[in-house]
Motif scaffolding. Structure first.
Motif, PDB file in Angstrom:
ATOM      1  N   ALA A 146       0.628  -1.320   0.207  1.00 33.81           N
ATOM      2  CA  ALA A 146       0.015   0.102  -0.126  1.00 33.81           C
ATOM      3  C   ALA A 146       0.866   1.292   0.163  1.00 33.81           C
ATOM      4  N   GLU A 147       1.851   1.288   0.786  1.00 31.40           N
ATOM      5  CA  GLU A 147       3.128   2.333   0.694  1.00 31.40           C
ATOM      6  C   GLU A 147       3.652   2.407  -0.730  1.00 31.40           C
ATOM      7  N   ILE A 148       3.822   1.337  -1.230  1.00 31.90           N
ATOM      8  CA  ILE A 148       4.521   1.260  -2.639  1.00 31.90           C
ATOM      9  C   ILE A 148       3.626   2.339  -3.628  1.00 31.90           C
ATOM     10  N   TRP A 149       2.373   1.739  -3.593  1.00 33.27           N
ATOM     11  CA  TRP A 149       1.063   2.334  -4.420  1.00 33.27           C
ATOM     12  C   TRP A 149       1.215   4.039  -3.922  1.00 33.27           C
ATOM     13  N   ASP A 150       1.224   4.259  -2.774  1.00 37.67           N
ATOM     14  CA  ASP A 150       1.138   5.749  -2.478  1.00 37.67           C
ATOM     15  C   ASP A 150       2.275   6.320  -2.862  1.00 37.67           C
ATOM     16  N   ARG A 151       3.363   5.882  -2.834  1.00 37.90           N
ATOM     17  CA  ARG A 151       4.506   6.407  -3.245  1.00 37.90           C
ATOM     18  C   ARG A 151       4.712   6.721  -4.477  1.00 37.90           C
ATOM     19  N   THR A 152       3.947   5.567  -5.585  1.00 38.68           N
ATOM     20  CA  THR A 152       4.062   5.861  -6.913  1.00 38.68           C
ATOM     21  C   THR A 152       3.023   6.887  -7.223  1.00 38.68           C
ATOM     22  N   LYS A 153       1.779   7.047  -6.722  1.00 38.85           N
ATOM     23  CA  LYS A 153       1.059   8.256  -6.820  1.00 38.85           C
ATOM     24  C   LYS A 153       1.586   9.538  -6.605  1.00 38.85           C
ATOM     25  N   GLU A 154       2.668   9.593  -5.711  1.00 37.72           N
ATOM     26  CA  GLU A 154       3.340  10.875  -5.151  1.00 37.72           C
ATOM     27  C   GLU A 154       4.395  11.269  -6.496  1.00 37.72           C
ATOM     28  N   VAL A 155       5.353  10.040  -6.785  1.00 39.99           N
ATOM     29  CA  VAL A 155       6.251  10.407  -7.693  1.00 39.99           C
ATOM     30  C   VAL A 155       5.534  10.670  -9.009  1.00 39.99           C
ATOM     31  N   ILE A 156       4.346  10.162  -9.637  1.00 44.24           N
ATOM     32  CA  ILE A 156       3.927  10.344 -10.975  1.00 44.24           C
ATOM     33  C   ILE A 156       3.585  11.973 -10.601  1.00 44.24           C
ATOM     34  N   ALA A 157       2.997  12.406  -9.596  1.00 43.94           N
ATOM     35  CA  ALA A 157       2.620  14.010  -9.401  1.00 43.94           C
ATOM     36  C   ALA A 157       3.803  14.786  -9.518  1.00 43.94           C
ATOM     37  N   GLY A 158       4.996  14.303  -8.827  1.00 43.92           N
ATOM     38  CA  GLY A 158       6.115  15.088  -8.984  1.00 43.92           C
ATOM     39  C   GLY A 158       6.814  14.963 -10.076  1.00 43.92           C
ATOM     40  N   ALA A 159       6.844  14.111 -10.885  1.00 39.79           N
ATOM     41  CA  ALA A 159       7.593  13.952 -12.388  1.00 39.79           C
ATOM     42  C   ALA A 159       6.715  14.945 -13.155  1.00 39.79           C
ATOM     43  N   LEU A 160       5.400  14.814 -13.249  1.00 40.30           N
ATOM     44  CA  LEU A 160       4.589  15.615 -14.064  1.00 40.30           C
ATOM     45  C   LEU A 160       4.719  17.185 -13.700  1.00 40.30           C
ATOM     46  N   LYS A 161       4.945  17.256 -12.501  1.00 35.76           N
ATOM     47  CA  LYS A 161       5.136  18.917 -11.961  1.00 35.76           C
ATOM     48  C   LYS A 161       6.563  19.597 -12.576  1.00 35.76           C
ATOM     49  N   GLN A 162       7.649  18.315 -12.245  1.00 33.62           N
ATOM     50  CA  GLN A 162       8.846  18.796 -12.726  1.00 33.62           C
ATOM     51  C   GLN A 162       8.857  19.095 -14.305  1.00 33.62           C
ATOM     52  N   ALA A 163       8.059  18.241 -15.115  1.00 34.74           N
ATOM     53  CA  ALA A 163       8.340  18.288 -16.394  1.00 34.74           C
ATOM     54  C   ALA A 163       7.292  19.480 -16.850  1.00 34.74           C
ATOM     55  N   ASP A 164       6.425  19.915 -16.216  1.00 35.67           N
ATOM     56  CA  ASP A 164       5.575  20.920 -16.367  1.00 35.67           C
ATOM     57  C   ASP A 164       4.605  20.487 -17.476  1.00 35.67           C
ATOM     58  N   ILE A 165       4.050  19.253 -17.274  1.00 38.32           N
ATOM     59  CA  ILE A 165       3.159  18.692 -18.297  1.00 38.32           C
ATOM     60  C   ILE A 165       1.877  18.101 -17.572  1.00 38.32           C
ATOM     61  N   LEU A 166       0.936  17.622 -18.229  1.00 39.82           N
ATOM     62  CA  LEU A 166      -0.188  16.930 -17.588  1.00 39.82           C
ATOM     63  C   LEU A 166      -0.269  15.629 -18.185  1.00 39.82           C
ATOM     64  N   GLY A 167      -0.785  14.632 -17.353  1.00 36.16           N
ATOM     65  CA  GLY A 167      -0.902  13.035 -17.589  1.00 36.16           C
ATOM     66  C   GLY A 167      -1.398  12.948 -18.996  1.00 36.16           C
ATOM     67  N   SER A 168      -2.204  13.853 -19.293  1.00 38.77           N
ATOM     68  CA  SER A 168      -3.032  13.633 -20.834  1.00 38.77           C
ATOM     69  C   SER A 168      -1.702  13.924 -22.107  1.00 38.77           C
ATOM     70  N   ASP A 169      -0.822  14.501 -21.644  1.00 39.67           N
ATOM     71  CA  ASP A 169       0.283  14.699 -22.511  1.00 39.67           C
ATOM     72  C   ASP A 169       1.141  13.491 -22.872  1.00 39.67           C
ATOM     73  N   LEU A 170       0.944  12.578 -22.181  1.00 36.70           N
ATOM     74  CA  LEU A 170       1.825  11.399 -22.101  1.00 36.70           C
ATOM     75  C   LEU A 170       1.603  10.466 -23.255  1.00 36.70           C
ATOM     76  N   ALA A 171       2.448   9.707 -24.055  1.00 35.38           N
ATOM     77  CA  ALA A 171       2.083   8.933 -25.208  1.00 35.38           C
ATOM     78  C   ALA A 171       1.629   7.679 -24.680  1.00 35.38           C
ATOM     79  N   ALA A 172       2.189   7.046 -23.699  1.00 32.41           N
ATOM     80  CA  ALA A 172       2.230   5.822 -22.861  1.00 32.41           C
ATOM     81  C   ALA A 172       2.820   5.733 -21.604  1.00 32.41           C
ATOM     82  N   ILE A 173       2.612   4.694 -20.740  1.00 30.91           N
ATOM     83  CA  ILE A 173       3.257   4.350 -19.626  1.00 30.91           C
ATOM     84  C   ILE A 173       3.726   2.936 -19.688  1.00 30.91           C
ATOM     85  N   GLY A 174       5.021   2.793 -19.200  1.00 29.91           N
ATOM     86  CA  GLY A 174       5.765   1.689 -19.099  1.00 29.91           C
ATOM     87  C   GLY A 174       6.157   1.349 -17.524  1.00 29.91           C
TER      88      GLY A 174
END
Length: 482
Positions: free
Chosen positions: A32-60
């Motif tokens: 559960a902590e891994i999933w919580d951290r995953t959500k946090e790092v997704i938000a952090g990476a999008l913020k640093q890149a200054d883009i939205l999730g909808s700007d991504l072509a795909a996720i691996g």
């Protein structure tokens, strides 16, 4: 990590999570902590890149492969802490297997019988967790490696998340037949695991699902790549041809050699594993050598001994002496992996005199990383018959120039590091991008690989031989402890 079409990093964020150590030899994570951290790092990476999730072509997705989690599909909660790849609690259970059973498992799965792999961890959860037993009886239990857990959550979780894994992760369970690339009824029977709790096995590069628009990406993005971490690093290092190899330096060390479409059965203690499978193309296979403790030996110097305050200090401390003063450190904290496969081994520090200092121990820890890597690469050369002239490396410790120079000196070959050292994340991005046409083919990916640094050997053959002989002597001292 977010990459652009040129394979360059445009945004990233990372967080540590807890290592849970209930007793000696046991290592757990809170899924559960891994999933919580995953959500946090997704938000952090999008913020640093200054883009939205909808700007991504795909996720691996890429993950530490053998770590095993069981969860309830109706509540979305883990039924027990995840049992980590380093955990050795199932060693006694595996010792009850007959030689004939062990040989069947190894032939079908490509793996030796060891607590490292997921199958015995699943068996332990079934036998020892009442919550898991109840959920299996109710038909609500789901098992998987961390990729399955993340995919299920990203794609909606209790609202309809998909339960899949890829061939690389499935090949690390002792339950998948290397030839059919499917769960094997005989192997499932040996471990007492019902097929109903397991994910469906897919290729490493295809669209499995889209992300839940109400989830951390706020949009429906194709999830299109899954690779176990070492396989992802092979893809990130563009080792697409038979005979190409890479070594990733992380918590442990992992060397893979691409054997093409052929399954090579190791005679020297290596694993036969799936390298990757892109969509409908044939699976590519690999030989792999795994070392349990490399980067985590540096963490041990920091967290348990307190002789450094951060990993980066190791290089300066080790550089303050010219050699180890005869000290060898074998960090067999959870047994020895390839090519020895001795779960009875335990860590030793040998050759101590009154003159030995923490600097000598730090240098011996770096040497241990290099000697363990040589053990594996020598076995690879013996199995494949292909002499090694250089080794591509990636992962955290490759930032330590002293360690990489030691590696060149101990092996007598060139060591080369790519410009982007986070090749594990890059490989997951490549797999996802290929599936959605973001990149056309592997030739396009090969053109992106660039070298950042090369180290060549400076030692004599005689010095290499005497140093390695001392290492082998130290290895003998680790055996028959547990």
């Amino acid at each position: 990590m977010i990459f652009d079409a040129d394979g360059k990093v445009v945004g990233q964020h990372q967080l540590e999570h807890r290592q849970i150590l209930p007793q000696a030899g046991w290592v757990e994570h809170d899924a559960a902590e891994i999933w919580d951290r995953t959500k946090e790092v997704i938000a952090g990476a999008l913020k640093q890149a200054d883009i939205l999730g909808s700007d991504l072509a795909a996720i691996g997705i890429t993950n530490q492969r053998e770590t095993t989690v069981a969860w309830d599909v109706t509540t979305g909660r883990p039924l027990h802490n995840a049992i980590v790849w380093q955990d050795t609690r199932t060693a006694d259970y595996l010792n009850t297997f007959s030689t004939k059973t062990s040989e069947t498992i190894t032939f079908k799965s490509g793996l030796p019988i060891a607590p490292y792999f997921a199958g015995s961890k699943m068996h332990w959860l079934i036998e020892n967790s009442q919550e898991v037993k109840s959920a299996i009886a109710a038909g609500t239990a789901r098992f998987g490696t961390i990729d399955s857990w993340l995919l299920w959550n990203l794609s909606g979780g209790v609202q309809g998340g998909v339960h899949f894994t890829d061939v690389t992760n499935a090949s690390r369970t002792l339950l998948m037949n290397l030839e059919t690339l499917q769960w094997d009824d005989e192997l499932l029977g040996f471990f007492g695991i019902p097929r109903s709790v397991l994910p469906s096995i897919k290729s490493s590069s295809e669209i499995y699902a889209t992300t839940d628009p109400h989830g951390p990406l706020g949009s429906a993005v194709p999830i299109a790549g899954i690779l176990g971490d070492q396989h992802a690093a092979m893809v990130g290092q563009v080792c697409f041809e038979r005979g190409e190899s890479k070594t990733t330096y992380g918590t442990g060390n992992f060397a893979l050699l691409n054997t093409g479409t052929e399954i090579v059965r190791s005679k020297n203690g290596l694993l036969s594993t799936v390298c990757y499978k892109f969509g409908n193309q044939p699976a590519m296979y690999a030989l792999e050598g795994s070392v349990a403790v490399t980067g985590s030996a540096i963490q041990w110097l920091r967290d348990q001994l307190g002789i450094i305050t951060n990993a980066a200090e190791t290089e300066n401390l080790a550089s303050s002496v010219t050699d180890t003063a005869g000290v060898y450190f074998v960090p067999a904290f959870s047994g020895l992996f390839a090519p020895y496969w001795r779960s009875d081994a335990r860590g030793v520090i040998v050759g101590l005199t009154r003159a030995a200092t923490k600097a000598h121990l730090a240098r011996a820890a770096l040497e241990a990383i290099c000697y363990q890597t040589r053990d594996v690469m020598d076995a690879m050369v013996a199995d494949s018959g292909v002499p090694m002239t250089e080794m591509r490396v990636d992962g955290g410790i490759t930032a330590n120039s002293l360690c990489m120079q030691m590696q060149a000196d101990i092996m007598g070959i060139d060591i080369t590091r790519p410009l982007i050292t986070e090749t594990t994340a890059l490989g997951a991005a490549y797999a996802a991008g290929l599936a959605v046409g973001f990149w056309k083919n592997t030739d396009e990916l090969k053109k992106q690989w660039k070298q950042s640094r090369r180290w060549s050997a400076t030692t004599s053959v005689a010095d290499r031989a005497s140093g390695y002989a001392g290492w082998k002597k130290a290895i003998e001292r680790t055996l028959n402890w547990a």
